[in-house]
Design a protein around this motif. Structure first.
Motif, mmCIF file in Angstrom:
data_model
loop_
_atom_site.group_PDB
_atom_site.id
_atom_site.type_symbol
_atom_site.label_atom_id
_atom_site.label_comp_id
_atom_site.label_asym_id
_atom_site.label_seq_id
_atom_site.Cartn_x
_atom_site.Cartn_y
_atom_site.Cartn_z
ATOM 1 N N CYS A 54 5.746 0.891 12.725
ATOM 2 C CA CYS A 54 4.948 0.328 11.615
ATOM 3 C C CYS A 54 3.673 1.165 11.474
ATOM 4 C CB CYS A 54 4.605 -1.126 11.961
ATOM 5 S SG CYS A 54 3.580 -1.974 10.746
ATOM 6 N N LYS A 55 3.306 1.475 10.234
ATOM 7 C CA LYS A 55 2.110 2.315 10.003
ATOM 8 C C LYS A 55 0.832 1.478 10.173
ATOM 9 C CE LYS A 55 3.363 6.394 7.959
ATOM 10 N NZ LYS A 55 4.789 6.379 7.745
ATOM 11 N N THR A 56 -0.229 2.150 10.545
ATOM 12 C CA THR A 56 -1.530 1.472 10.649
ATOM 13 C C THR A 56 -1.887 0.831 9.298
ATOM 14 O OG1 THR A 56 -2.236 3.049 12.310
ATOM 15 C CG2 THR A 56 -3.984 1.836 11.195
ATOM 16 N N GLY A 57 -2.329 -0.423 9.364
ATOM 17 C CA GLY A 57 -2.695 -1.138 8.128
ATOM 18 C C GLY A 57 -1.534 -1.907 7.518
ATOM 19 N N LYS A 58 -0.323 -1.686 8.035
ATOM 20 C CA LYS A 58 0.866 -2.392 7.504
ATOM 21 C C LYS A 58 1.283 -3.508 8.453
ATOM 22 C CE LYS A 58 1.454 0.393 4.005
ATOM 23 N NZ LYS A 58 1.021 -0.065 2.711
ATOM 24 N N ALA A 59 2.334 -4.258 8.060
ATOM 25 C CA ALA A 59 2.790 -5.372 8.894
ATOM 26 C C ALA A 59 4.296 -5.552 8.775
ATOM 27 C CB ALA A 59 2.079 -6.657 8.469
ATOM 28 N N LYS A 60 4.937 -6.019 9.847
ATOM 29 C CA LYS A 60 6.371 -6.339 9.830
ATOM 30 C C LYS A 60 6.587 -7.659 10.558
ATOM 31 C CE LYS A 60 8.151 -1.739 9.154
ATOM 32 N NZ LYS A 60 9.033 -0.659 9.595
ATOM 33 N N ILE A 61 7.668 -8.346 10.178
ATOM 34 C CA ILE A 61 7.878 -9.687 10.737
ATOM 35 C C ILE A 61 9.152 -9.748 11.587
ATOM 36 C CG2 ILE A 61 9.135 -10.575 8.704
ATOM 37 C CD1 ILE A 61 7.466 -13.218 9.099
#
Ligand code: AR6
Length: 341
Positions: A54-61
């Protein structure tokens, strides 16, 4: 309360989603990330492996596995360098993206740690401000209960200046029979002068204020004033909302009160709010100190100088600062209950 600051271990929170302060690999690490993986079990790691980082500043669930939370939202905060490398925008993005994911997944309750404020070195007071700003903006448009989870209270910081201003205000106004203000002095180490100054016993003046009120009634608009005296808390609240030209939603959101509670108050003219709820509305309506006391009286309460909570509220009103989230930050720092439902 839509936004609440709580002291807890985030792995213990029974919410729809907890947010993890992860790294770009999403394969676990130290701090809160390590704690979440330990508590969730290997199923979480297995699912994380399928996500491709996951990239910095992004989010995954992902799922919550053995956690009491149904989901984990993994977000990657920025590593703090000097504050001039886009750290703030990236941290804001972490909160925004996580909240958007929570909304997409129909989460009604979400708990955040203070992202980037540990290993990644973001100054805690600034990290807290970013969290509160982004979350409170989101809550203006969305119905959700969001917790900011503070793990280690000793590490919790509001700005030193605000803390010392409030500590001094408390010291100036706290009535003599209370001695525990010395605790704040110890915490603050060396406030300039903690010598008691003009301490008034405000609560003793309540009776006189009622007399003043009666004297005012002798004036022209006797009828209107008499009507207001008979007003219940709920009627007064609705009248003030109209007078201020606010919508109901603007008012309850600014008060950090959820829609359901507001509807209850609206539909029950005899509704008796708690003191924090009554005060939250006074703050939302930006009432003066006298008007605030008036509104509190409708709910059967008064502001007193023998109560630290009351003095902190008075401090903010006297400064014309009606930002409920900043007030709650300060109340939390002084171990007081928060404003809202
Ligand atoms: N519950 C709530 N908050 C916690 C908990 C807990 N159980 N444990 C720690 N905190 P950090 P970061 C607080 O270092 O700065 C990891 O190795 C802690 O007091 O966990 O974003 C990742 O894999 C602090 O205020 O996260 C990354 O490599 C806050 O959580 C890196 O650390 C965040 O501290 C991420 O660093």
């Amino acid at each position: 309360m839509p936004l609440e600051i709580v002291r807890n271990d985030i792995t213990k929170m029974k919410v729809d989603a907890i947010v993890n302060a992860a790294n770009e690999s999403l394969l676990g690490g130290g701090g809160v990330d390590g704690a979440i993986h330990r508590a969730a079990g290997l199923g979480l790691l297995a699912e994380c492996r399928t996500l491709g980082g996951c990239k910095t500043g992004k989010a995954k669930i992902t799922g919550g596995y053995n956690l009491p939370a149904k989901h984990v939202i993994h977000t990657v905060g920025p590593i703090y360098n000097d504050g001039k490398h886009g750290e703030k925008a990236l941290l804001e993005s972490c909160y925004r993206e996580s909240l958007a994911l929570a909304k997409e997944n129909n989460c009604e309750t979400v708990a955040f740690p203070l992202i980037s404020s540990g290993v990644y070195g973001y100054p805690k007071d600034q990290a807290l401000k970013v969290a509160i700003d982004v979350i409170s903006n989101f809550l203006l448009e969305n119905e959700m209960t969001v917790y900011i989870v503070i793990f280690d209270k000793a590490a919790y910081k509001i700005s030193e200046k605000l803390f010392s201003d409030i500590a001094e205000y408390i010291d100036d106004n706290y009535v003599d029979e209370h001695t525990d203000y010395s605790r704040e002095r110890i915490r603050m180490n060396a406030l300039p002068s903690m010598a008691p100054r003009t301490r008034r016993k405000k609560s003793d003046d309540d009776f006189l204020e009622i007399c003043d009120c009666k004297a005012m009634l002798a004036e022209d608009d006797l009828d209107a004033k008499l009507k207001q005296i008979d007003e219940s808390f709920s009627q007064m609240l609705l009248r003030k909302i109209d007078e201020k030209g606010m919508t109901d939603a603007e008012c309850y959101k600014k008060a950090n009160i959820d829609r359901k509670l507001f509807s209850k108050i609206r539909s029950d003219i005899h509704y008796k709010p708690s003191k924090p709820t009554a005060l939250a509305f006074a703050i939302s309506l930006e009432l003066s100190l006298a008007e605030t006391e008036d509104m509190l009286r409708k709910a059967g309460f008064a502001l007193s100088h023998s109560n630290k909570f009351d003095i902190i509220i008075e401090y903010f009103i006297s400064k014309g600062n009606y930002n409920i989230f900043e007030i709650n930050e300060a109340l939390f720092a002084f171990d007081q209950s928060l404003l809202g439902a």
